[in-house]
Design a protein around this motif. Structure first.
Motif, PDB file in Angstrom:
ATOM      1  N   GLU A  52     -24.721 -45.929 111.925  1.00 57.69           N
ATOM      2  CA  GLU A  52     -23.742 -46.932 112.310  1.00 57.69           C
ATOM      3  C   GLU A  52     -22.671 -47.072 111.224  1.00 57.69           C
ATOM      4  OE1 GLU A  52     -23.660 -48.565 115.184  1.00 57.69           O
ATOM      5  OE2 GLU A  52     -25.492 -47.577 115.897  1.00 57.69           O
ATOM      6  N   PRO A  53     -21.404 -47.303 111.630  1.00 60.89           N
ATOM      7  CA  PRO A  53     -20.348 -47.490 110.622  1.00 60.89           C
ATOM      8  C   PRO A  53     -20.504 -48.822 109.890  1.00 60.89           C
ATOM      9  CG  PRO A  53     -19.481 -47.862 112.826  1.00 60.89           C
ATOM     10  CD  PRO A  53     -20.886 -47.368 113.003  1.00 60.89           C
ATOM     11  N   LYS A  54     -20.580 -48.751 108.558  1.00 61.01           N
ATOM     12  CA  LYS A  54     -20.723 -49.943 107.726  1.00 61.01           C
ATOM     13  C   LYS A  54     -19.729 -49.884 106.574  1.00 61.01           C
ATOM     14  CE  LYS A  54     -24.421 -51.403 109.998  1.00 61.01           C
ATOM     15  NZ  LYS A  54     -24.406 -52.623 110.832  1.00 61.01           N
ATOM     16  N   PHE A  55     -19.263 -51.058 106.149  1.00 60.68           N
ATOM     17  CA  PHE A  55     -18.328 -51.119 105.033  1.00 60.68           C
ATOM     18  C   PHE A  55     -19.063 -50.952 103.700  1.00 60.68           C
ATOM     19  CE2 PHE A  55     -15.410 -53.305 107.983  1.00 60.68           C
ATOM     20  CZ  PHE A  55     -14.238 -52.624 107.686  1.00 60.68           C
ATOM     21  N   ILE A  56     -18.443 -50.191 102.802  1.00 63.11           N
ATOM     22  CA  ILE A  56     -18.799 -50.258 101.387  1.00 63.11           C
ATOM     23  C   ILE A  56     -17.598 -50.907 100.695  1.00 63.11           C
ATOM     24  CG2 ILE A  56     -20.440 -48.344 101.273  1.00 63.11           C
ATOM     25  CD1 ILE A  56     -18.137 -46.573 100.257  1.00 63.11           C
ATOM     26  N   THR A  57     -17.876 -51.941  99.915  1.00 63.34           N
ATOM     27  CA  THR A  57     -16.811 -52.721  99.292  1.00 63.34           C
ATOM     28  C   THR A  57     -16.957 -52.712  97.782  1.00 63.34           C
ATOM     29  OG1 THR A  57     -16.690 -54.181 101.220  1.00 63.34           O
ATOM     30  CG2 THR A  57     -15.703 -54.986  99.181  1.00 63.34           C
ATOM     31  N   PHE A  58     -15.853 -52.495  97.092  1.00 65.43           N
ATOM     32  CA  PHE A  58     -15.817 -52.521  95.633  1.00 65.43           C
ATOM     33  C   PHE A  58     -15.328 -53.910  95.225  1.00 65.43           C
ATOM     34  CE2 PHE A  58     -15.561 -48.228  97.032  1.00 65.43           C
ATOM     35  CZ  PHE A  58     -16.204 -47.460  96.075  1.00 65.43           C
ATOM     36  N   PRO A  59     -16.229 -54.782  94.758  1.00 67.31           N
ATOM     37  CA  PRO A  59     -15.876 -56.183  94.510  1.00 67.31           C
ATOM     38  C   PRO A  59     -14.865 -56.345  93.370  1.00 67.31           C
ATOM     39  CG  PRO A  59     -18.263 -55.887  94.621  1.00 67.31           C
ATOM     40  CD  PRO A  59     -17.654 -54.520  94.516  1.00 67.31           C
ATOM     41  N   LEU A  82     -21.638 -50.617  91.521  1.00 68.71           N
ATOM     42  CA  LEU A  82     -21.505 -49.180  91.747  1.00 68.71           C
ATOM     43  C   LEU A  82     -22.864 -48.531  91.954  1.00 68.71           C
ATOM     44  CD1 LEU A  82     -18.708 -48.235  89.173  1.00 68.71           C
ATOM     45  CD2 LEU A  82     -18.510 -48.349  91.668  1.00 68.71           C
ATOM     46  N   SER A  83     -23.854 -48.998  91.209  1.00 69.27           N
ATOM     47  CA  SER A  83     -25.216 -48.466  91.392  1.00 69.27           C
ATOM     48  C   SER A  83     -25.704 -48.742  92.810  1.00 69.27           C
ATOM     49  CB  SER A  83     -26.171 -49.100  90.373  1.00 69.27           C
ATOM     50  OG  SER A  83     -25.828 -48.709  89.055  1.00 69.27           O
ATOM     51  N   ARG A  84     -25.391 -49.927  93.307  1.00 67.94           N
ATOM     52  CA  ARG A  84     -25.778 -50.282  94.671  1.00 67.94           C
ATOM     53  C   ARG A  84     -25.056 -49.398  95.679  1.00 67.94           C
ATOM     54  NH1 ARG A  84     -23.359 -53.005  98.376  1.00 67.94           N
ATOM     55  NH2 ARG A  84     -21.742 -53.759  96.960  1.00 67.94           N
ATOM     56  N   ILE A  85     -23.761 -49.173  95.474  1.00 67.70           N
ATOM     57  CA  ILE A  85     -22.979 -48.331  96.383  1.00 67.70           C
ATOM     58  C   ILE A  85     -23.495 -46.894  96.361  1.00 67.70           C
ATOM     59  CG2 ILE A  85     -20.689 -47.310  96.741  1.00 67.70           C
ATOM     60  CD1 ILE A  85     -19.508 -50.004  95.787  1.00 67.70           C
ATOM     61  N   ILE A  86     -23.757 -46.384  95.170  1.00 69.71           N
ATOM     62  CA  ILE A  86     -24.268 -45.017  95.041  1.00 69.71           C
ATOM     63  C   ILE A  86     -25.613 -44.885  95.742  1.00 69.71           C
ATOM     64  CG2 ILE A  86     -25.156 -43.310  93.391  1.00 69.71           C
ATOM     65  CD1 ILE A  86     -22.986 -44.432  91.413  1.00 69.71           C
ATOM     66  N   ARG A  87     -26.456 -45.869  95.589  1.00 69.27           N
ATOM     67  CA  ARG A  87     -27.774 -45.839  96.242  1.00 69.27           C
ATOM     68  C   ARG A  87     -27.620 -45.844  97.768  1.00 69.27           C
ATOM     69  NH1 ARG A  87     -29.730 -49.331  93.336  1.00 69.27           N
ATOM     70  NH2 ARG A  87     -29.368 -51.204  94.596  1.00 69.27           N
ATOM     71  N   THR A  88     -26.721 -46.665  98.273  1.00 68.59           N
ATOM     72  CA  THR A  88     -26.481 -46.724  99.715  1.00 68.59           C
ATOM     73  C   THR A  88     -25.991 -45.387 100.249  1.00 68.59           C
ATOM     74  OG1 THR A  88     -25.957 -49.087  99.651  1.00 68.59           O
ATOM     75  CG2 THR A  88     -25.137 -47.847 101.535  1.00 68.59           C
ATOM     76  N   ILE A  89     -25.028 -44.795  99.546  1.00 69.05           N
ATOM     77  CA  ILE A  89     -24.486 -43.500  99.981  1.00 69.05           C
ATOM     78  C   ILE A  89     -25.558 -42.423  99.907  1.00 69.05           C
ATOM     79  CG2 ILE A  89     -22.803 -41.693  99.446  1.00 69.05           C
ATOM     80  CD1 ILE A  89     -20.952 -43.929  98.397  1.00 69.05           C
ATOM     81  N   SER A  90     -26.330 -42.412  98.822  1.00 68.87           N
ATOM     82  CA  SER A  90     -27.366 -41.393  98.638  1.00 68.87           C
ATOM     83  C   SER A  90     -28.408 -41.455  99.743  1.00 68.87           C
ATOM     84  CB  SER A  90     -28.040 -41.566  97.271  1.00 68.87           C
ATOM     85  OG  SER A  90     -27.111 -41.400  96.226  1.00 68.87           O
ATOM     86  N   LEU A  91     -28.849 -42.651 100.083  1.00 68.85           N
ATOM     87  CA  LEU A  91     -29.855 -42.809 101.138  1.00 68.85           C
ATOM     88  C   LEU A  91     -29.283 -42.450 102.504  1.00 68.85           C
ATOM     89  CD1 LEU A  91     -31.557 -46.143 100.004  1.00 68.85           C
ATOM     90  CD2 LEU A  91     -32.537 -43.844  99.901  1.00 68.85           C
ATOM     91  N   ALA A  99     -24.641 -32.714 100.674  1.00 67.92           N
ATOM     92  CA  ALA A  99     -24.990 -33.821  99.791  1.00 67.92           C
ATOM     93  C   ALA A  99     -25.291 -33.367  98.362  1.00 67.92           C
ATOM     94  CB  ALA A  99     -26.188 -34.586 100.359  1.00 67.92           C
ATOM     95  N   LYS A 100     -25.967 -32.250  98.208  1.00 67.83           N
ATOM     96  CA  LYS A 100     -26.347 -31.787  96.870  1.00 67.83           C
ATOM     97  C   LYS A 100     -25.131 -31.471  96.007  1.00 67.83           C
ATOM     98  CE  LYS A 100     -30.932 -29.960  97.957  1.00 67.83           C
ATOM     99  NZ  LYS A 100     -31.815 -28.747  97.965  1.00 67.83           N
ATOM    100  N   THR A 101     -24.054 -31.065  96.644  1.00 76.23           N
ATOM    101  CA  THR A 101     -22.819 -30.777  95.905  1.00 76.23           C
ATOM    102  C   THR A 101     -21.966 -32.022  95.733  1.00 76.23           C
ATOM    103  OG1 THR A 101     -22.786 -28.522  96.801  1.00 76.23           O
ATOM    104  CG2 THR A 101     -20.723 -29.364  95.877  1.00 76.23           C
ATOM    105  N   VAL A 102     -21.854 -32.797  96.797  1.00 73.38           N
ATOM    106  CA  VAL A 102     -20.926 -33.929  96.792  1.00 73.38           C
ATOM    107  C   VAL A 102     -21.456 -35.116  95.997  1.00 73.38           C
ATOM    108  CG1 VAL A 102     -19.746 -35.622  98.260  1.00 73.38           C
ATOM    109  CG2 VAL A 102     -19.867 -33.228  98.968  1.00 73.38           C
ATOM    110  N   LEU A 103     -22.748 -35.413  96.093  1.00 72.74           N
ATOM    111  CA  LEU A 103     -23.279 -36.612  95.443  1.00 72.74           C
ATOM    112  C   LEU A 103     -23.069 -36.632  93.922  1.00 72.74           C
ATOM    113  CD1 LEU A 103     -26.529 -37.417  97.452  1.00 72.74           C
ATOM    114  CD2 LEU A 103     -24.548 -38.906  97.134  1.00 72.74           C
ATOM    115  N   PRO A 104     -23.368 -35.555  93.192  1.00 73.18           N
ATOM    116  CA  PRO A 104     -23.113 -35.590  91.736  1.00 73.18           C
ATOM    117  C   PRO A 104     -21.631 -35.758  91.414  1.00 73.18           C
ATOM    118  CG  PRO A 104     -24.597 -33.790  92.310  1.00 73.18           C
ATOM    119  CD  PRO A 104     -24.045 -34.311  93.599  1.00 73.18           C
ATOM    120  N   TRP A 105     -20.788 -35.075  92.184  1.00 70.15           N
ATOM    121  CA  TRP A 105     -19.340 -35.214  91.987  1.00 70.15           C
ATOM    122  C   TRP A 105     -18.900 -36.639  92.269  1.00 70.15           C
ATOM    123  CZ3 TRP A 105     -15.928 -36.638  95.890  1.00 70.15           C
ATOM    124  CH2 TRP A 105     -14.563 -36.586  95.555  1.00 70.15           C
TER     125      TRP A 105
END
Length: 237
Positions: A52-59, A82-91, A99-105
């Motif tokens: 589902e489309p969900k917002f990621i927001t940088f406070p 940022l740690s929370r955003i990274i965790r959300t994207i990773s999961l 993902a293996k290429t894009v996530l570290p970048w």
């Protein structure tokens, strides 16, 4: 001198059409000195979370709502956010083909040590352009030291004159803001960018269009995305 110029506010990880606009221009101007718009697309975008489309927001720090983008700053605990955003994207994209290429970048880009919103977004845009081999020069509007504009249309005209632009390209959503005859009276052309209907295989169906470039990067190769960059129309009226 540059001929085709586009200008947009610096958005964080915007949709594919934003990068089409950059790639289609001879010069791209970041409107970093424009007023910040709350709940717009400057410091947030959408990704797929559980299909589902969900917002990621940088406070951001709380501040006066009339400040410009380059006067706003990230919140004090941005590293935790940022740690929370990274965790959300990773999961959410753990099974994505790239993902293996894009996530570290992506984590390296997200951890860029800058609290100023405009500079942080600018770096993310530049890094994404480099990743996609988009070579269009990008400059800041605040570096042009233009006089105060009468309105949004005159601001564009002033920018075009300073940079030697002949054709201005704007996203099609802004058609009501600009007048072809007014640009012609200043010896310039006005065009509107419209992204084609583009679909690619997402992790779940049905397809959700116009998500953050993060979704596109996770699910497509650079070669595939570069083909997508040319799938748009420039409308003359």
């Amino acid at each position: 001198m540059s001929k085709t110029i586009a200008m947009m506010q610096p958005y964080l990880f915007p949709y594919l059409g934003y990068f089409q606009l950059i790639a289609a221009s001879d010069l791209f101007v970041l409107g970093d000195d424009l007023q910040y718009v709350k709940e717009g697309w400057i410091n947030r975008n959408r990704i797929l979370v559980g299909g589902e489309p969900k917002f990621i927001t940088f406070p951001l720090k709380k501040d006066c709502h009339t400040l410009n983008i380059n006067q706003r700053h990230m919140c004090d605990n941005i590293q935790d956010e940022l740690s929370r955003i990274i965790r959300t994207i990773s999961l959410s994209y753990s099974r994505a083909p790239f993902a293996k290429t894009v996530l570290p970048w992506l984590e390296q880009v997200l951890r860029y040590p800058q609290s100023n919103l405009a500079r942080y977004a600018e770096n993310a845009l530049r890094e994404t352009c480099d990743y996609l081999h988009i070579t269009t020069p990008v400059i800041r509007a605040s570096d042009l030291t233009l006089p105060p504009p009468i309105d949004h249309q005159d601001r564009v005209i002033q920018t075009m004159k300073v940079l030697g632009g002949k054709t201005y390209v704007n996203p099609i959503g802004g058609r009501s803001l600009y007048c072809f005859d007014y640009f012609m009276s200043h010896g310039m052309q006005l065009r509107f960018h419209r992204i084609d209907t583009i679909e690619y295989k997402q992790l779940k169906q049905p397809f959700v269009a116009n998500l953050s470039i993060i979704d596109v990067l996770m699910l497509n190769s650079v070669e595939q995305i570069r083909q997508m960059l040319s799938r748009f129309s420039l409308l003359e009226s």
